[in-house]
Enzyme design. Structure first.
Site, mmCIF file in Angstrom:
data_model
loop_
_atom_site.group_PDB
_atom_site.id
_atom_site.type_symbol
_atom_site.label_atom_id
_atom_site.label_comp_id
_atom_site.label_asym_id
_atom_site.label_seq_id
_atom_site.Cartn_x
_atom_site.Cartn_y
_atom_site.Cartn_z
ATOM 1 N N TYR A 63 -1.892 -0.543 11.276
ATOM 2 C CA TYR A 63 -2.310 -0.840 9.824
ATOM 3 C C TYR A 63 -0.427 -0.999 8.327
ATOM 4 O O TYR A 63 -0.322 -1.945 8.427
ATOM 5 C CB TYR A 63 -3.330 -0.705 9.280
ATOM 6 N N LYS A 93 2.553 -2.900 7.051
ATOM 7 C CA LYS A 93 2.316 -3.894 5.836
ATOM 8 C C LYS A 93 4.237 -3.153 5.567
ATOM 9 O O LYS A 93 4.759 -3.865 4.951
ATOM 10 C CB LYS A 93 1.430 -2.804 5.362
ATOM 11 N N THR A 131 0.719 -1.287 0.159
ATOM 12 C CA THR A 131 0.009 -0.030 0.321
ATOM 13 C C THR A 131 0.890 1.612 -0.191
ATOM 14 O O THR A 131 1.855 1.070 0.551
ATOM 15 C CB THR A 131 -0.778 0.102 1.583
ATOM 16 N N ASP A 132 0.167 2.547 -0.909
ATOM 17 C CA ASP A 132 1.001 3.694 -0.887
ATOM 18 C C ASP A 132 0.984 4.099 1.293
ATOM 19 O O ASP A 132 1.986 4.703 1.012
ATOM 20 C CB ASP A 132 0.597 4.503 -1.256
ATOM 21 N N GLU A 133 0.406 3.587 1.624
ATOM 22 C CA GLU A 133 0.141 3.902 3.441
ATOM 23 C C GLU A 133 1.311 3.982 3.775
ATOM 24 O O GLU A 133 1.746 4.488 5.453
ATOM 25 C CB GLU A 133 -1.192 3.072 4.349
#
Length: 332
Positions: A148, A152, A121-123
């Protein structure tokens, strides 16, 4: 024709990928999914039995994973706990699935010499200021802000280490926010669409200034398949469709598409640690591998998504009441 293992293939993005593979290739797919609240076998209905097999199990179950990996040509690793609000409420499942599960998978692909593509994810990059012209690139330092996104980020680093230390044949992609069919009603866009369908006013965190870079799940799927087939081993590719929109604009566009006044929504308590802005620069993916999104127009993709939820109440209705009860407890 390849034999693929798709972890988390009954979830939102994973199930869209399985449908895409069946529609656009001759590959055979084995889906591994634990069927937590976010996994739904109904998302795989209608797929041919001779092309898609389902195994219920945990990606952190090393024995199960080893057996499955040994019988396929490549693994596409979608399985993850992925909801920020849930990670703030209870981080432990995120560590178990995102870290321990990825470790189990890496050990299996190392043993069997199996190709791996890891979905992220870009997060993991944190967030950008609202007025910052920059976008995330493959060289942006990691700066996760929630349980989260930090798990990741940890899983990405494990993949990179196994490539370098053990020669695992892996690639990574970090994608912007997905929308489209089969997305759980806890998520922002389907929650607002299904609220309107039930005659309930949509809910907007805070002032709705937070910006996300939206991509239709079909475009994510086509990018992943492109990376699996043509990507360079050890490389990371960012996937985005130039779909930056703030949450207020998205809610108002949903209301417009569904024939409601643009101001017919409620402001609710903002989420703790709510990142300001995500933005993806997918130049590397486009220039090196020749990928382009089909839904370059966000409104067109959103209209198709509204239509899907309108036509599939039988899919989303069973989870709606429990989801809204959970958010009501949070004041959201």
């Amino acid at each position: 024709m390849m034999r693929l293992l798709v972890t988390g293939g009954a979830g939102f993005i994973g199930s869209n990928f399985v449908h895409y593979v069946v529609d656009h290739t001759d590959h055979h797919v084995t889906v591994l999914d634990k069927l937590t609240y976010a996994g739904n076998l109904a998302s795989l209905e209608g797929l041919p039995d001779d092309r898609v097999a389902f195994v219920r199990g945990d990606v952190a179950d090393a024995t199960l994973v080893d057996g499955l990996v040994g019988s396929v040509d490549a693994v596409v690793h979608y399985a993850a706990e992925s909801h920020n609000d849930n990670s703030l409420h209870d981080p432990s499942p995120f560590l178990q699935t995102n870290i321990v599960g990825t470790f189990a998978l890496l050990e299996a692909v190392r043993k069997h010499g199996t190709r791996l593509h890891h979905i992220s994810t870009d997060e993991v990059y944190g967030d950008l200021e609202l007025d910052d012209p920059a976008r995330f690139t493959e060289d942006t330092p990691y700066n996760p802000s929630s349980p989260y996104s930090s798990t990741k980020a940890g899983s990405d680093l494990l993949v990179r280490a196994w490539v370098r230390s053990f020669g695992v044949a892996a690639t990574i992609s970090n994608c912007s926010n997905n929308y489209g069919p089969y997305q759980h009603v806890e998520k922002f866009i389907p929650r607002q669409i299904t609220n309107v369908l039930r005659g309930v006013r949509p809910k907007l965190y805070g002032e709705g200034r937070n910006v996300r870079d939206w991509i239709h799940a079909d475009d994510h799927s086509s990018a992943v398949l492109t990376i699996l087939e043509k990507g360079r081993i050890g490389e990371t590719y960012l996937i985005g469709a130039d779909g930056e929109k703030d949450n207020k604009t998205v809610v108002e566009l949903i209301l417009h598409l569904m024939g409601r006044p643009a101001d017919d929504y409620d402001h609710v308590t903002d989420r703790a640690g709510h990142d300001l802005r995500y933005a993806i620069d997918s130049t590397k993916l486009r220039d090196e591998l020749g990928w382009l999104p089909r839904y370059g127009d966000f409104e067109r993709g959103l209209a198709a998504t509204v239509d899907w939820y309108r036509e599939h109440e039988d899919w989303w209705a069973p989870a709606k009441d429990a989801t809204e009860a959970f958010y009501a407890e949070l004041g959201q």
